[in-house]
Design a protein around this motif. Structure first.
Motif, PDB file in Angstrom:
ATOM      1  N   ILE A  66     -41.077  30.456 -45.418  1.00  0.00           N
ATOM      2  CA  ILE A  66     -41.020  31.019 -46.775  1.00  0.00           C
ATOM      3  C   ILE A  66     -42.383  31.532 -47.243  1.00  0.00           C
ATOM      4  O   ILE A  66     -42.457  32.271 -48.231  1.00  0.00           O
ATOM      5  CB  ILE A  66     -40.459  30.008 -47.803  1.00  0.00           C
ATOM      6  N   GLU A  67     -43.450  31.153 -46.569  1.00  0.00           N
ATOM      7  CA  GLU A  67     -44.774  31.679 -46.892  1.00  0.00           C
ATOM      8  C   GLU A  67     -45.125  32.897 -46.046  1.00  0.00           C
ATOM      9  O   GLU A  67     -46.276  33.348 -46.043  1.00  0.00           O
ATOM     10  CB  GLU A  67     -45.837  30.592 -46.680  1.00  0.00           C
ATOM     11  N   SER A  68     -44.152  33.459 -45.360  1.00  0.00           N
ATOM     12  CA  SER A  68     -44.396  34.584 -44.462  1.00  0.00           C
ATOM     13  C   SER A  68     -45.026  35.770 -45.188  1.00  0.00           C
ATOM     14  O   SER A  68     -44.576  36.172 -46.263  1.00  0.00           O
ATOM     15  CB  SER A  68     -43.078  35.030 -43.821  1.00  0.00           C
ATOM     16  N   GLU A  69     -46.054  36.324 -44.575  1.00  0.00           N
ATOM     17  CA  GLU A  69     -46.714  37.503 -45.145  1.00  0.00           C
ATOM     18  C   GLU A  69     -45.760  38.695 -45.175  1.00  0.00           C
ATOM     19  O   GLU A  69     -45.816  39.514 -46.102  1.00  0.00           O
ATOM     20  CB  GLU A  69     -47.961  37.847 -44.332  1.00  0.00           C
ATOM     21  N   ASP A  70     -44.881  38.804 -44.189  1.00  0.00           N
ATOM     22  CA  ASP A  70     -43.936  39.921 -44.156  1.00  0.00           C
ATOM     23  C   ASP A  70     -42.949  39.847 -45.308  1.00  0.00           C
ATOM     24  O   ASP A  70     -42.575  40.869 -45.886  1.00  0.00           O
ATOM     25  CB  ASP A  70     -43.181  39.935 -42.825  1.00  0.00           C
ATOM     26  N   LEU A  71     -42.525  38.650 -45.671  1.00  0.00           N
ATOM     27  CA  LEU A  71     -41.642  38.486 -46.833  1.00  0.00           C
ATOM     28  C   LEU A  71     -42.348  38.958 -48.092  1.00  0.00           C
ATOM     29  O   LEU A  71     -41.776  39.671 -48.926  1.00  0.00           O
ATOM     30  CB  LEU A  71     -41.214  37.027 -46.939  1.00  0.00           C
ATOM     31  N   HIS A  72     -43.615  38.571 -48.235  1.00  0.00           N
ATOM     32  CA  HIS A  72     -44.401  38.989 -49.399  1.00  0.00           C
ATOM     33  C   HIS A  72     -44.597  40.506 -49.422  1.00  0.00           C
ATOM     34  O   HIS A  72     -44.575  41.134 -50.488  1.00  0.00           O
ATOM     35  CB  HIS A  72     -45.757  38.283 -49.394  1.00  0.00           C
ATOM     36  N   LYS A  73     -44.774  41.106 -48.252  1.00  0.00           N
ATOM     37  CA  LYS A  73     -44.959  42.553 -48.187  1.00  0.00           C
ATOM     38  C   LYS A  73     -43.721  43.289 -48.669  1.00  0.00           C
ATOM     39  O   LYS A  73     -43.806  44.270 -49.410  1.00  0.00           O
ATOM     40  CB  LYS A  73     -45.281  42.981 -46.756  1.00  0.00           C
ATOM     41  N   VAL A  74     -42.562  42.818 -48.231  1.00  0.00           N
ATOM     42  CA  VAL A  74     -41.313  43.465 -48.653  1.00  0.00           C
ATOM     43  C   VAL A  74     -41.201  43.442 -50.171  1.00  0.00           C
ATOM     44  O   VAL A  74     -40.907  44.466 -50.808  1.00  0.00           O
ATOM     45  CB  VAL A  74     -40.088  42.777 -48.024  1.00  0.00           C
TER      46      VAL A  74
END
Length: 483
Positions: free
Chosen positions: A248-256
Protein backbone atom coordinates in the motif's frame (compact mmCIF):
# COMPACT_ATOMS: atom_id res chain seq x y z
CA UNK A 1 -2.15 41.16 -10.13
CA UNK A 2 -2.77 37.41 -9.80
CA UNK A 3 -1.99 36.04 -6.37
CA UNK A 4 -2.47 32.33 -7.02
CA UNK A 5 -0.65 30.34 -9.64
CA UNK A 6 -2.59 28.29 -12.11
CA UNK A 7 -1.68 24.79 -13.14
CA UNK A 8 0.00 25.85 -16.34
CA UNK A 9 2.83 27.28 -14.20
CA UNK A 10 3.54 23.85 -12.71
CA UNK A 11 6.18 21.59 -14.27
CA UNK A 12 4.68 19.52 -17.09
CA UNK A 13 3.76 15.95 -16.23
CA UNK A 14 5.82 13.22 -17.82
CA UNK A 15 3.41 10.39 -17.11
CA UNK A 16 0.17 9.02 -18.55
CA UNK A 17 -2.79 11.28 -19.12
CA UNK A 18 -6.48 10.79 -18.59
CA UNK A 19 -8.31 10.12 -21.80
CA UNK A 20 -10.69 12.97 -22.63
CA UNK A 21 -14.22 12.31 -21.49
CA UNK A 22 -16.53 12.11 -24.52
CA UNK A 23 -19.04 14.52 -23.01
CA UNK A 24 -16.63 17.06 -21.49
CA UNK A 25 -16.49 19.69 -24.18
CA UNK A 26 -16.05 23.41 -23.67
CA UNK A 27 -19.30 25.36 -23.30
CA UNK A 28 -20.67 27.47 -26.09
CA UNK A 29 -20.51 31.27 -25.78
CA UNK A 30 -23.63 33.22 -24.85
CA UNK A 31 -26.45 33.56 -27.32
CA UNK A 32 -25.90 36.44 -29.77
CA UNK A 33 -29.40 37.67 -29.07
CA UNK A 34 -27.89 38.93 -25.80
CA UNK A 35 -30.64 38.08 -23.40
CA UNK A 36 -33.65 36.91 -25.40
CA UNK A 37 -35.75 34.84 -22.97
CA UNK A 38 -35.79 31.09 -23.59
CA UNK A 39 -39.29 30.66 -22.14
CA UNK A 40 -42.51 32.73 -22.27
CA UNK A 41 -42.05 36.07 -20.55
CA UNK A 42 -44.84 35.37 -18.06
CA UNK A 43 -42.76 32.69 -16.34
CA UNK A 44 -42.57 33.28 -12.59
CA UNK A 45 -39.21 34.70 -11.52
CA UNK A 46 -37.65 33.08 -8.47
CA UNK A 47 -36.59 34.98 -5.37
CA UNK A 48 -34.51 34.49 -2.24
CA UNK A 49 -36.54 36.54 0.23
CA UNK A 50 -38.12 33.58 2.02
CA UNK A 51 -34.77 31.84 2.20
CA UNK A 52 -33.06 34.97 3.50
CA UNK A 53 -35.72 35.36 6.19
CA UNK A 54 -35.11 31.78 7.31
CA UNK A 55 -31.33 32.35 7.30
CA UNK A 56 -31.70 35.49 9.39
CA UNK A 57 -33.76 33.56 11.94
CA UNK A 58 -31.17 30.79 12.03
CA UNK A 59 -28.35 33.27 12.54
CA UNK A 60 -30.10 34.85 15.53
CA UNK A 61 -29.92 31.44 17.20
CA UNK A 62 -26.82 30.09 15.50
CA UNK A 63 -26.03 26.48 16.30
CA UNK A 64 -22.54 25.14 16.87
CA UNK A 65 -20.99 21.78 17.53
CA UNK A 66 -21.33 19.85 20.72
CA UNK A 67 -19.12 16.83 21.18
CA UNK A 68 -19.26 15.17 17.73
CA UNK A 69 -20.69 18.30 16.08
CA UNK A 70 -24.18 16.94 15.53
CA UNK A 71 -25.94 18.17 18.67
CA UNK A 72 -27.92 21.38 18.88
CA UNK A 73 -27.12 23.59 21.82
CA UNK A 74 -24.07 25.76 21.25
CA UNK A 75 -26.03 28.98 20.83
CA UNK A 76 -24.60 32.38 20.00
CA UNK A 77 -23.64 33.86 23.39
CA UNK A 78 -24.86 37.14 24.87
CA UNK A 79 -22.38 39.98 25.23
CA UNK A 80 -19.63 39.13 27.69
CA UNK A 81 -20.24 35.34 27.73
CA UNK A 82 -16.66 34.70 26.58
CA UNK A 83 -15.13 36.72 29.40
CA UNK A 84 -14.25 33.57 31.38
CA UNK A 85 -12.58 32.00 28.34
CA UNK A 86 -9.22 32.63 26.68
CA UNK A 87 -8.76 32.24 22.94
CA UNK A 88 -5.38 31.30 21.49
CA UNK A 89 -3.52 29.11 19.05
CA UNK A 90 -2.53 25.72 20.44
CA UNK A 91 1.19 24.98 20.80
CA UNK A 92 3.11 21.73 21.20
CA UNK A 93 2.58 21.94 24.94
CA UNK A 94 -1.17 21.58 24.33
CA UNK A 95 -0.99 18.35 22.32
CA UNK A 96 -2.13 16.09 25.17
CA UNK A 97 -5.26 18.20 25.71
CA UNK A 98 -5.86 18.35 21.95
CA UNK A 99 -5.68 14.57 21.60
CA UNK A 100 -7.85 14.00 24.69
CA UNK A 101 -10.62 16.23 23.33
CA UNK A 102 -10.53 14.43 19.98
CA UNK A 103 -10.78 11.05 21.68
CA UNK A 104 -13.65 12.20 23.89
CA UNK A 105 -15.62 14.00 21.21
CA UNK A 106 -15.30 11.43 18.45
CA UNK A 107 -15.62 8.45 20.80
CA UNK A 108 -12.51 6.62 19.61
CA UNK A 109 -12.70 3.54 21.82
CA UNK A 110 -9.97 1.09 22.71
CA UNK A 111 -11.92 -1.69 20.97
CA UNK A 112 -12.01 0.34 17.74
CA UNK A 113 -8.26 0.89 17.90
CA UNK A 114 -7.71 -2.78 18.60
CA UNK A 115 -9.74 -3.67 15.50
CA UNK A 116 -7.27 -1.83 13.28
CA UNK A 117 -4.23 -2.91 15.28
CA UNK A 118 -3.45 0.41 17.00
CA UNK A 119 -2.26 0.86 20.55
CA UNK A 120 -3.17 3.93 22.60
CA UNK A 121 0.36 5.29 22.20
CA UNK A 122 0.36 4.67 18.44
CA UNK A 123 -2.90 6.62 18.08
CA UNK A 124 -1.39 9.60 19.88
CA UNK A 125 1.74 9.52 17.76
CA UNK A 126 -0.29 9.22 14.55
CA UNK A 127 -2.08 12.49 15.22
CA UNK A 128 1.05 14.45 16.12
CA UNK A 129 2.23 15.13 12.51
CA UNK A 130 -1.20 16.54 11.60
CA UNK A 131 -1.22 18.65 14.76
CA UNK A 132 2.22 20.04 14.00
CA UNK A 133 1.42 20.75 10.32
CA UNK A 134 -1.90 22.46 11.05
CA UNK A 135 -3.11 25.71 12.56
CA UNK A 136 -5.08 24.71 15.66
CA UNK A 137 -7.18 27.26 17.53
CA UNK A 138 -9.12 26.84 20.73
CA UNK A 139 -10.98 28.35 23.64
CA UNK A 140 -9.53 27.61 27.10
CA UNK A 141 -11.42 27.73 30.39
CA UNK A 142 -9.19 28.20 33.44
CA UNK A 143 -6.25 26.91 31.45
CA UNK A 144 -8.02 23.77 30.20
CA UNK A 145 -8.97 23.28 26.54
CA UNK A 146 -12.74 23.60 26.10
CA UNK A 147 -13.26 23.84 22.33
CA UNK A 148 -11.07 23.54 19.23
CA UNK A 149 -10.85 23.63 15.44
CA UNK A 150 -8.04 22.41 13.18
CA UNK A 151 -7.14 24.04 9.84
CA UNK A 152 -5.04 21.68 7.78
CA UNK A 153 -3.22 23.36 4.82
CA UNK A 154 -3.89 21.40 1.64
CA UNK A 155 -4.24 21.79 -2.11
CA UNK A 156 -7.11 20.77 -4.36
CA UNK A 157 -7.91 20.71 -8.04
CA UNK A 158 -10.64 23.23 -8.92
CA UNK A 159 -11.75 22.76 -12.52
CA UNK A 160 -8.22 21.87 -13.61
CA UNK A 161 -6.41 24.54 -11.57
CA UNK A 162 -4.53 23.82 -8.34
CA UNK A 163 -5.30 26.11 -5.42
CA UNK A 164 -4.66 26.36 -1.70
CA UNK A 165 -7.37 24.82 0.48
CA UNK A 166 -8.01 24.95 4.21
CA UNK A 167 -9.25 21.60 5.50
CA UNK A 168 -11.45 21.96 8.56
CA UNK A 169 -11.25 19.03 10.96
CA UNK A 170 -11.15 18.18 14.66
CA UNK A 171 -14.09 20.50 15.46
CA UNK A 172 -15.15 19.65 19.01
CA UNK A 173 -16.39 21.07 22.31
CA UNK A 174 -16.68 19.41 25.70
CA UNK A 175 -20.40 19.17 26.56
CA UNK A 176 -20.08 21.26 29.73
CA UNK A 177 -19.02 24.26 27.62
CA UNK A 178 -21.84 24.20 25.09
CA UNK A 179 -24.33 27.03 24.77
CA UNK A 180 -21.61 29.69 24.56
CA UNK A 181 -21.11 29.99 20.80
CA UNK A 182 -17.55 28.70 20.98
CA UNK A 183 -17.71 26.73 17.72
CA UNK A 184 -19.43 29.60 15.93
CA UNK A 185 -16.61 31.95 16.88
CA UNK A 186 -13.92 29.38 16.02
CA UNK A 187 -15.33 28.84 12.53
CA UNK A 188 -15.47 32.62 11.98
CA UNK A 189 -11.86 32.96 13.14
CA UNK A 190 -10.81 30.03 10.95
CA UNK A 191 -12.19 31.84 7.88
CA UNK A 192 -10.19 34.94 8.77
CA UNK A 193 -7.06 32.82 9.10
CA UNK A 194 -7.65 30.98 5.81
CA UNK A 195 -8.23 34.27 4.01
CA UNK A 196 -4.91 35.60 5.34
CA UNK A 197 -3.21 32.41 4.10
CA UNK A 198 -4.83 32.79 0.65
CA UNK A 199 -6.64 29.49 1.08
CA UNK A 200 -9.51 30.55 -1.14
CA UNK A 201 -11.62 27.45 -0.58
CA UNK A 202 -12.25 25.20 2.41
CA UNK A 203 -13.25 21.52 2.54
CA UNK A 204 -14.59 19.44 5.39
CA UNK A 205 -16.16 16.03 6.01
CA UNK A 206 -19.31 16.86 8.00
CA UNK A 207 -20.78 15.19 11.04
CA UNK A 208 -23.68 17.64 10.79
CA UNK A 209 -24.68 19.10 7.42
CA UNK A 210 -27.16 21.60 8.94
CA UNK A 211 -24.49 22.98 11.29
CA UNK A 212 -22.01 23.68 8.55
CA UNK A 213 -24.62 24.99 6.14
CA UNK A 214 -25.47 27.63 8.73
CA UNK A 215 -21.83 28.69 8.60
CA UNK A 216 -21.57 28.85 4.81
CA UNK A 217 -20.40 25.38 3.77
CA UNK A 218 -22.39 23.40 1.22
CA UNK A 219 -22.45 19.86 -0.20
CA UNK A 220 -20.13 19.51 -3.20
CA UNK A 221 -19.62 15.75 -3.61
CA UNK A 222 -21.33 12.40 -3.15
CA UNK A 223 -20.29 8.96 -2.03
CA UNK A 224 -22.05 6.22 -3.94
CA UNK A 225 -21.98 2.64 -2.73
CA UNK A 226 -22.79 -0.34 -4.90
CA UNK A 227 -23.29 -4.09 -4.59
CA UNK A 228 -22.79 -6.42 -7.56
CA UNK A 229 -23.56 -10.15 -7.44
CA UNK A 230 -20.86 -12.49 -8.70
CA UNK A 231 -23.12 -13.34 -11.66
CA UNK A 232 -23.38 -9.64 -12.59
CA UNK A 233 -19.67 -8.95 -12.93
CA UNK A 234 -18.70 -7.40 -16.28
CA UNK A 235 -17.52 -9.67 -19.09
CA UNK A 236 -13.76 -9.98 -19.55
CA UNK A 237 -12.10 -7.48 -21.92
CA UNK A 238 -8.71 -8.52 -23.35
CA UNK A 239 -5.94 -6.08 -22.38
CA UNK A 240 -2.24 -5.99 -23.20
CA UNK A 241 -1.04 -4.96 -19.76
CA UNK A 242 -0.82 -6.76 -16.44
CA UNK A 243 -2.16 -6.10 -12.94
CA UNK A 244 0.02 -6.79 -9.90
CA UNK A 245 -0.60 -6.73 -6.19
CA UNK A 246 1.64 -4.15 -4.48
CA UNK A 247 2.36 -2.79 -1.04
CA UNK A 248 0.00 0.00 0.00
CA UNK A 249 3.03 2.30 0.23
CA UNK A 250 3.94 1.56 -3.39
CA UNK A 251 5.36 4.52 -5.28
CA UNK A 252 3.50 3.41 -8.41
CA UNK A 253 0.17 3.59 -6.57
CA UNK A 254 1.03 7.13 -5.47
CA UNK A 255 2.01 8.06 -9.03
CA UNK A 256 -1.32 6.93 -10.43
CA UNK A 257 -3.23 9.03 -7.92
CA UNK A 258 -0.98 12.04 -8.52
CA UNK A 259 -1.68 12.07 -12.27
CA UNK A 260 -5.35 11.42 -11.61
CA UNK A 261 -5.72 14.21 -9.01
CA UNK A 262 -3.93 16.80 -11.14
CA UNK A 263 -6.54 16.26 -13.83
CA UNK A 264 -9.69 15.41 -11.86
CA UNK A 265 -11.82 18.30 -10.64
CA UNK A 266 -12.36 18.40 -6.88
CA UNK A 267 -9.61 15.93 -6.01
CA UNK A 268 -7.30 16.45 -3.05
CA UNK A 269 -3.59 16.63 -3.85
CA UNK A 270 -2.13 14.01 -1.51
CA UNK A 271 1.25 14.43 0.13
CA UNK A 272 2.79 12.12 2.73
CA UNK A 273 0.48 13.26 5.54
CA UNK A 274 -2.61 13.07 3.35
CA UNK A 275 -1.75 9.48 2.47
CA UNK A 276 -1.30 8.71 6.18
CA UNK A 277 -4.78 10.07 6.88
CA UNK A 278 -6.14 8.13 3.91
CA UNK A 279 -5.08 4.83 5.53
CA UNK A 280 -5.89 5.91 9.10
CA UNK A 281 -8.83 3.65 9.87
CA UNK A 282 -8.03 0.71 7.59
CA UNK A 283 -7.17 -2.68 9.04
CA UNK A 284 -4.06 -4.67 8.13
CA UNK A 285 -6.18 -6.73 5.71
CA UNK A 286 -6.43 -3.95 3.12
CA UNK A 287 -4.63 -4.67 -0.16
CA UNK A 288 -3.75 -2.80 -3.35
CA UNK A 289 -3.26 -3.85 -6.96
CA UNK A 290 -1.80 -1.65 -9.72
CA UNK A 291 -2.51 -2.06 -13.44
CA UNK A 292 0.57 -1.63 -15.69
CA UNK A 293 0.56 -1.05 -19.44
CA UNK A 294 2.61 -3.28 -21.70
CA UNK A 295 5.51 -0.81 -21.35
CA UNK A 296 5.20 -0.87 -17.51
CA UNK A 297 3.50 2.47 -16.98
CA UNK A 298 1.17 2.41 -13.95
CA UNK A 299 -2.29 3.34 -15.23
CA UNK A 300 -4.71 2.45 -12.46
CA UNK A 301 -5.24 0.80 -9.11
CA UNK A 302 -7.82 -0.82 -6.86
CA UNK A 303 -7.63 -0.78 -3.06
CA UNK A 304 -9.65 -3.56 -1.48
CA UNK A 305 -10.05 -6.33 1.07
CA UNK A 306 -11.82 -9.70 1.00
CA UNK A 307 -13.93 -10.88 3.92
CA UNK A 308 -16.83 -13.30 4.24
CA UNK A 309 -16.84 -13.96 0.48
CA UNK A 310 -17.23 -10.25 -0.28
CA UNK A 311 -14.73 -8.29 -2.39
CA UNK A 312 -14.89 -4.79 -0.85
CA UNK A 313 -13.49 -1.88 -2.86
CA UNK A 314 -12.22 1.15 -0.96
CA UNK A 315 -11.21 3.06 -4.11
CA UNK A 316 -10.74 2.36 -7.80
CA UNK A 317 -8.77 4.85 -9.93
CA UNK A 318 -7.86 4.52 -13.60
CA UNK A 319 -6.32 6.85 -16.15
CA UNK A 320 -7.76 5.21 -19.27
CA UNK A 321 -10.21 2.53 -20.37
CA UNK A 322 -7.49 -0.12 -20.71
CA UNK A 323 -6.73 0.19 -17.00
CA UNK A 324 -10.43 0.12 -16.15
CA UNK A 325 -10.90 -3.15 -18.05
CA UNK A 326 -7.75 -4.61 -16.54
CA UNK A 327 -8.91 -3.85 -13.00
CA UNK A 328 -12.36 -5.36 -13.57
CA UNK A 329 -10.75 -8.43 -15.14
CA UNK A 330 -8.74 -8.79 -11.93
CA UNK A 331 -11.83 -8.45 -9.73
CA UNK A 332 -13.72 -11.02 -11.84
CA UNK A 333 -10.81 -13.44 -11.47
CA UNK A 334 -11.91 -13.81 -7.82
CA UNK A 335 -15.21 -15.33 -8.99
CA UNK A 336 -14.67 -18.68 -7.22
CA UNK A 337 -13.80 -16.91 -3.93
CA UNK A 338 -16.62 -14.40 -3.63
CA UNK A 339 -20.40 -14.08 -3.86
CA UNK A 340 -20.53 -10.33 -4.47
CA UNK A 341 -18.54 -7.15 -4.93
CA UNK A 342 -19.23 -4.09 -2.80
CA UNK A 343 -17.56 -0.73 -3.06
CA UNK A 344 -17.52 3.04 -2.99
CA UNK A 345 -17.68 5.32 -6.01
CA UNK A 346 -16.85 9.05 -5.76
CA UNK A 347 -17.21 10.10 -9.41
CA UNK A 348 -20.69 11.58 -9.03
CA UNK A 349 -22.03 9.21 -11.69
CA UNK A 350 -23.85 5.93 -11.07
CA UNK A 351 -22.16 2.71 -12.20
CA UNK A 352 -25.21 0.72 -13.30
CA UNK A 353 -25.27 2.03 -16.88
CA UNK A 354 -21.75 0.72 -17.49
CA UNK A 355 -22.70 -2.89 -16.67
CA UNK A 356 -24.41 -5.37 -18.97
CA UNK A 357 -26.67 -6.37 -16.07
CA UNK A 358 -27.63 -2.99 -14.65
CA UNK A 359 -29.98 -4.29 -11.95
CA UNK A 360 -27.50 -3.69 -9.17
CA UNK A 361 -27.96 -2.04 -5.79
CA UNK A 362 -26.64 1.51 -5.60
CA UNK A 363 -27.02 4.10 -2.87
CA UNK A 364 -26.03 7.75 -2.78
CA UNK A 365 -25.24 10.00 0.15
CA UNK A 366 -23.70 13.47 0.45
CA UNK A 367 -20.04 13.26 1.34
CA UNK A 368 -17.81 16.34 1.13
CA UNK A 369 -18.72 19.96 1.87
CA UNK A 370 -16.90 23.10 0.77
CA UNK A 371 -17.20 26.87 0.95
CA UNK A 372 -15.55 29.73 -0.85
CA UNK A 373 -13.38 31.62 1.65
CA UNK A 374 -12.73 34.74 -0.43
CA UNK A 375 -15.22 35.46 -3.22
CA UNK A 376 -13.15 38.14 -4.96
CA UNK A 377 -9.98 36.03 -5.17
CA UNK A 378 -11.87 32.89 -6.06
CA UNK A 379 -13.66 34.58 -8.97
CA UNK A 380 -10.37 35.81 -10.40
CA UNK A 381 -8.80 32.39 -9.98
CA UNK A 382 -11.74 30.38 -11.34
CA UNK A 383 -11.25 28.90 -14.85
CA UNK A 384 -14.46 29.96 -16.56
CA UNK A 385 -15.02 28.14 -19.86
CA UNK A 386 -14.86 31.24 -22.03
CA UNK A 387 -14.07 34.93 -21.77
CA UNK A 388 -15.93 37.70 -23.54
CA UNK A 389 -14.90 41.34 -22.97
CA UNK A 390 -18.49 42.37 -23.72
CA UNK A 391 -19.90 40.26 -20.86
CA UNK A 392 -20.25 41.57 -17.29
CA UNK A 393 -22.03 39.95 -14.35
CA UNK A 394 -22.92 41.23 -10.88
CA UNK A 395 -22.97 38.53 -8.19
CA UNK A 396 -24.82 39.75 -5.09
CA UNK A 397 -23.58 37.42 -2.34
CA UNK A 398 -24.76 36.77 1.21
CA UNK A 399 -22.37 35.16 3.70
CA UNK A 400 -23.44 34.38 7.29
CA UNK A 401 -20.03 34.77 9.00
CA UNK A 402 -17.50 36.22 6.53
CA UNK A 403 -18.38 39.91 6.14
CA UNK A 404 -15.85 40.48 3.33
CA UNK A 405 -17.99 38.19 1.15
CA UNK A 406 -21.16 40.19 1.68
CA UNK A 407 -21.87 42.53 -1.19
CA UNK A 408 -21.89 42.87 -4.96
CA UNK A 409 -19.01 41.44 -6.98
CA UNK A 410 -18.70 42.82 -10.50
CA UNK A 411 -17.10 40.26 -12.83
CA UNK A 412 -15.74 41.11 -16.28
CA UNK A 413 -13.14 39.63 -18.61
CA UNK A 414 -9.98 41.34 -19.84
CA UNK A 415 -7.27 39.68 -21.95
CA UNK A 416 -8.85 36.28 -21.33
CA UNK A 417 -8.79 36.63 -17.53
CA UNK A 418 -11.65 37.24 -15.11
CA UNK A 419 -11.50 40.53 -13.19
CA UNK A 420 -13.58 40.85 -10.03
CA UNK A 421 -14.17 43.98 -7.97
CA UNK A 422 -16.54 44.68 -5.11
CA UNK A 423 -18.93 47.51 -5.94
CA UNK A 424 -21.66 49.41 -4.15
CA UNK A 425 -24.46 48.87 -6.67
CA UNK A 426 -25.28 46.61 -9.61
CA UNK A 427 -24.49 48.35 -12.88
CA UNK A 428 -24.14 45.53 -15.41
CA UNK A 429 -27.85 44.85 -15.75
CA UNK A 430 -27.01 41.18 -15.13
CA UNK A 431 -27.71 40.69 -11.40
CA UNK A 432 -27.29 37.22 -9.87
CA UNK A 433 -28.27 37.12 -6.18
CA UNK A 434 -27.38 34.04 -4.12
CA UNK A 435 -25.80 32.98 -0.84
CA UNK A 436 -22.24 31.73 -0.38
CA UNK A 437 -23.45 28.12 -0.12
CA UNK A 438 -25.17 28.29 -3.51
CA UNK A 439 -22.26 30.08 -5.17
CA UNK A 440 -19.89 27.38 -3.91
CA UNK A 441 -21.89 24.36 -5.02
CA UNK A 442 -22.58 25.98 -8.41
CA UNK A 443 -18.98 26.90 -9.23
CA UNK A 444 -17.77 23.54 -7.94
CA UNK A 445 -20.13 21.88 -10.42
CA UNK A 446 -22.09 19.80 -7.92
CA UNK A 447 -25.38 21.46 -8.90
CA UNK A 448 -26.01 23.24 -12.19
CA UNK A 449 -27.33 26.84 -12.39
CA UNK A 450 -30.67 25.72 -13.88
CA UNK A 451 -31.26 23.25 -11.04
CA UNK A 452 -30.43 25.89 -8.42
CA UNK A 453 -32.64 28.46 -10.12
CA UNK A 454 -35.56 26.06 -10.30
CA UNK A 455 -35.18 25.36 -6.57
CA UNK A 456 -35.23 29.03 -5.50
CA UNK A 457 -31.52 29.18 -4.70
CA UNK A 458 -30.74 31.94 -7.23
CA UNK A 459 -32.55 35.22 -7.90
CA UNK A 460 -31.89 36.53 -11.44
CA UNK A 461 -33.38 37.01 -14.88
CA UNK A 462 -34.09 33.65 -16.44
CA UNK A 463 -32.29 34.44 -19.69
CA UNK A 464 -28.95 34.58 -17.80
CA UNK A 465 -29.12 30.83 -17.16
CA UNK A 466 -27.82 30.07 -20.63
CA UNK A 467 -24.78 32.26 -19.97
CA UNK A 468 -24.06 30.68 -16.57
CA UNK A 469 -24.48 27.15 -17.95
CA UNK A 470 -21.91 27.94 -20.65
CA UNK A 471 -19.48 29.66 -18.27
CA UNK A 472 -19.27 26.89 -15.66
CA UNK A 473 -17.48 23.63 -16.56
CA UNK A 474 -19.70 20.50 -16.41
CA UNK A 475 -17.43 18.26 -14.33
CA UNK A 476 -18.65 17.04 -10.93
CA UNK A 477 -16.14 16.98 -8.05
CA UNK A 478 -14.28 13.79 -7.17
CA UNK A 479 -13.39 13.65 -3.49
CA UNK A 480 -12.58 10.32 -1.80
CA UNK A 481 -10.57 11.42 1.25
CA UNK A 482 -11.55 11.81 4.89
CA UNK A 483 -9.92 14.06 7.47
Amino acid sequence: MRILHKQQHLPPLDGPRLEPHPFRAAGMPPDKSNGAPLVPVNRREHGLEARRTDMAADQRGEGAAVNTEHKDGDRQPPHGAHDAFDFRQLGKEDFEQFEALLRYAFQVSSSEMARIGWSDREMKLSKKPIFEASHVMGWFYKGRLASQVVIYPMEVNVQGEICKMGGITGVATYPEYTGRGLIHSLLAKSLEYMRDQQQIISYLCPYSIPLYRKHGWEIVSDKMTFAIKDTQLPARHPVEGQIERVDIESEDLHKVYKYFALQEHGALIRGALEWEEYWRWDSDDVMAAVYYSVDRKPLGYVIYYIENEVFSIKEMVYLNQEAKYGIWNYISAHFSMITKVEGANYTGEAMAFQLEDSEIDETIQPYGMARIVDVQRFMEFYPFQFSDPRLTLDFEVKDPIAPWNNGIFHVSWQDGEAVCEQVATCHSGHRIALDIQTLTTMLMGYKRPTYLYNNDRIDMDYHLLKTLEALIPPDKPYFSDYF
